[in-house]
Design a protein around this motif. Sequence first.
Motif, PDB file in Angstrom:
ATOM      1  N   SER A  28     -24.901  -2.030 -41.577  1.00 31.50           N
ATOM      2  CA  SER A  28     -25.517  -2.525 -40.346  1.00 31.50           C
ATOM      3  C   SER A  28     -24.533  -2.459 -39.184  1.00 31.50           C
ATOM      4  O   SER A  28     -24.912  -2.158 -38.056  1.00 31.50           O
ATOM      5  N   ILE A  29     -23.230  -2.681 -39.491  1.00 28.42           N
ATOM      6  CA  ILE A  29     -22.226  -2.611 -38.416  1.00 28.42           C
ATOM      7  C   ILE A  29     -22.147  -1.191 -37.863  1.00 28.42           C
ATOM      8  O   ILE A  29     -22.112  -0.968 -36.652  1.00 28.42           O
ATOM      9  N   VAL A  30     -22.172  -0.198 -38.792  1.00 27.43           N
ATOM     10  CA  VAL A  30     -22.117   1.198 -38.355  1.00 27.43           C
ATOM     11  C   VAL A  30     -23.308   1.505 -37.456  1.00 27.43           C
ATOM     12  O   VAL A  30     -23.169   2.079 -36.384  1.00 27.43           O
ATOM     13  N   TRP A  31     -24.488   1.073 -37.891  1.00 30.59           N
ATOM     14  CA  TRP A  31     -25.683   1.370 -37.097  1.00 30.59           C
ATOM     15  C   TRP A  31     -25.646   0.696 -35.737  1.00 30.59           C
ATOM     16  O   TRP A  31     -26.049   1.274 -34.740  1.00 30.59           O
ATOM     17  N   ARG A  32     -25.126  -0.524 -35.748  1.00 27.82           N
ATOM     18  CA  ARG A  32     -24.974  -1.239 -34.485  1.00 27.82           C
ATOM     19  C   ARG A  32     -24.042  -0.457 -33.555  1.00 27.82           C
ATOM     20  O   ARG A  32     -24.338  -0.255 -32.380  1.00 27.82           O
ATOM     21  N   GLY A  33     -22.936   0.055 -34.157  1.00 26.45           N
ATOM     22  CA  GLY A  33     -21.968   0.836 -33.376  1.00 26.45           C
ATOM     23  C   GLY A  33     -22.619   2.084 -32.801  1.00 26.45           C
ATOM     24  O   GLY A  33     -22.441   2.406 -31.617  1.00 26.45           O
ATOM     25  N   VAL A  34     -23.403   2.768 -33.658  1.00 22.56           N
ATOM     26  CA  VAL A  34     -24.059   3.993 -33.189  1.00 22.56           C
ATOM     27  C   VAL A  34     -25.019   3.667 -32.054  1.00 22.56           C
ATOM     28  O   VAL A  34     -25.052   4.341 -31.018  1.00 22.56           O
ATOM     29  N   ALA A  35     -25.792   2.603 -32.234  1.00 21.88           N
ATOM     30  CA  ALA A  35     -26.797   2.237 -31.229  1.00 21.88           C
ATOM     31  C   ALA A  35     -26.128   1.869 -29.904  1.00 21.88           C
ATOM     32  O   ALA A  35     -26.539   2.342 -28.839  1.00 21.88           O
ATOM     33  N   LEU A  36     -25.081   1.056 -29.981  1.00 21.96           N
ATOM     34  CA  LEU A  36     -24.395   0.653 -28.745  1.00 21.96           C
ATOM     35  C   LEU A  36     -23.725   1.854 -28.082  1.00 21.96           C
ATOM     36  O   LEU A  36     -23.792   2.015 -26.864  1.00 21.96           O
ATOM     37  N   GLY A  37     -23.120   2.703 -28.915  1.00 21.60           N
ATOM     38  CA  GLY A  37     -22.428   3.870 -28.369  1.00 21.60           C
ATOM     39  C   GLY A  37     -23.380   4.860 -27.736  1.00 21.60           C
ATOM     40  O   GLY A  37     -22.976   5.667 -26.895  1.00 21.60           O
ATOM     41  N   ALA A  38     -24.654   4.811 -28.148  1.00 24.63           N
ATOM     42  CA  ALA A  38     -25.610   5.803 -27.649  1.00 24.63           C
ATOM     43  C   ALA A  38     -26.201   5.399 -26.305  1.00 24.63           C
ATOM     44  O   ALA A  38     -26.801   6.224 -25.624  1.00 24.63           O
ATOM     45  N   ILE A  39     -26.021   4.139 -25.924  1.00 26.75           N
ATOM     46  CA  ILE A  39     -26.680   3.668 -24.693  1.00 26.75           C
ATOM     47  C   ILE A  39     -26.223   4.469 -23.471  1.00 26.75           C
ATOM     48  O   ILE A  39     -27.044   4.997 -22.712  1.00 26.75           O
ATOM     49  N   VAL A  40     -24.917   4.589 -23.303  1.00 23.66           N
ATOM     50  CA  VAL A  40     -24.391   5.289 -22.112  1.00 23.66           C
ATOM     51  C   VAL A  40     -24.816   6.761 -22.102  1.00 23.66           C
ATOM     52  O   VAL A  40     -25.345   7.239 -21.096  1.00 23.66           O
TER      53      VAL A  40
END
Lengths: 279, 353
Positions: A28-40
Amino acid sequence: MIRAIPFVGIANPSGLQRRARSRSQAGSIVWRGVALGAIVPLAVLATWSLAVALHAMRPQILPGPLAVQAAATDLLRSGDLVTALEVSLGRILIGLAIGSVLGLVAGAVLGRSRTLDAYFGPTLRTICQIPTIAWLPVFMLIFGIGEELKVAIIAKAAFLPMLLNTFAGVRSASGRYHEVASALEFGPLQRLRFVTIPSALPMIVLGLRLALSNAWHVLIVVEMLASPAGIGHLMAWSRTLFQLDVVFVTIVAIGATGWLMDAAMRAAERRLSPWSLPA
Amino acid sequence: MNSHVTRRASLAALGALAVTGALVQAAEAQPPVIRIGGVGSGYGKPFGQQGAAVMQAQRFVEAETKGAVRVEYHFFDRSGPAVNEALAAGQLDFASYGELPQIIGKANGLQTRIIANGGNTNIYVVVRNGVKANTISDLKGLRVTLQRGTILHQALDRLLEEAGLSEKDIQLYDLPTADQLTALANGEADASVGTSSLLTLRDQGIVRIIYSTAGKTTPDGINVFSVTEDFSNKYPVATSAVVRAIVKAAKWTAQSHNHDAALDIWARSGTPRKVLAEDLPGPLKDTEIPLIDELFITSLKIGVDFAVRNKLIRQPFDVDAWIDRRYLNAALHDLNLASYWQPRHAPPSLAKE
């Protein structure tokens, strides 16, 4: 007897437990990271699409995302992008190997010997302050305009971070470990194996990561200036041909490749020196 | 009668509208600024060579627009691609630069029209001292360095073809000019194709000239003067004024008593005056010819063909439709210079359909 000595991190029960615990949450942490990183990037993509849709800039200056995607598909299909990246990564591999080994040796030697550091340290550090690209004309005279030039420039770019970090790592080996080593009557090799290397390793790995990033930046510039191949050349050549869509593809490819390499290095860093993670 | 009055009133109104329209158009025909781009000589100076530099120094555009319009000149160091980018960004209205980057810009969607010949750049082929080569055909197997995608590249391609060779018969190294000099100096390259900057290298004893287009009538090294369609559609009067200035600059340069002054102007670009004097000994009437003649058009067609063959552009396009002769014809007529220059014909061996 030697194995029983509790060296930092090699047997760190609390660290191991923490890692085991966190494994279940890792997904879940990885997915959270991917999701946050994809915003910009997504926001940039949206602004870009909007700018193109509103004709805010001419397509020769700012090609649309679809045009860039089409150019990327073309480049992938023709193999041009892969070939260019292969050439660039091959150069990185050789140049980094040479530069980082030299930097490692020089950093270790200067770190261990205050006499040699006094003689060579200032000169080496002064030379390293000159931007790598500023060496290009001189390197061209020495190495010519072929592959040796690119390898030499990358080696130079990798040398400095490796030297400085290895030096710092070797110097940072705490005096207490050396006292323990003295008490155990370690020879020079044992001292290296059990004190110097474990304590310097995090810095060395960090140095290697910086060396790789430095080398990648420099290589792109060299390829843009003086190379008939590689991703940097593909970018400069596309600019000559006024194909900004291809230029954008190469920019994305350069960024993505750099990011992947850095991510791989960070993974290696965690694996090789888990004790360097903040508690 | 009532309807008669109405008709007369509406006619008057129409007439008034037409006059107002003409006035509005006349008012529009004065742009706030005219921005002219060219290529610098690679010495980092904000000046150029050829007609654009003469127009700038002699203020011919200012004279033609009665000083009512601000005129700006931008010279981009040795960089056709930079001129293309400036045109695309809407930062230039006119530009004089090499035909190959012009072709590449046009093929990629720049909305430009050719309004005049921009004059020729002499091209030199040199070999490093010690290399046994005296003709273009001797280049076979040698390491030749030049900047790809330029008029130099196009010229080499044509010269090789003339000698029965192709790019495959030589080893081509794509390098920026400064690095070409290094490569020649340290023996990494055997030959180079470039402009008059190679004369300096010859004076230093590094290279020997085996071929040059200087004084020859060839379709190589052609520069093109173009205008953006945006500008010419909006300001046809100002476009005419600029083309008159182009022709006046060519006439001024062609007069032998201005030769020294012309070299002085071009020396501001950083090219040593000694090099200029050798490169352009004069008369300059045919070097700076503004005519869109057969040789010029043939050169453009050779350029498009070359660009397609070498995948510099994706699609060929119609050169004739790119040219707008109206302004040049009017300028030659207005300035009484219609028969001043002799149109040059293309050698039969080059004639393209």
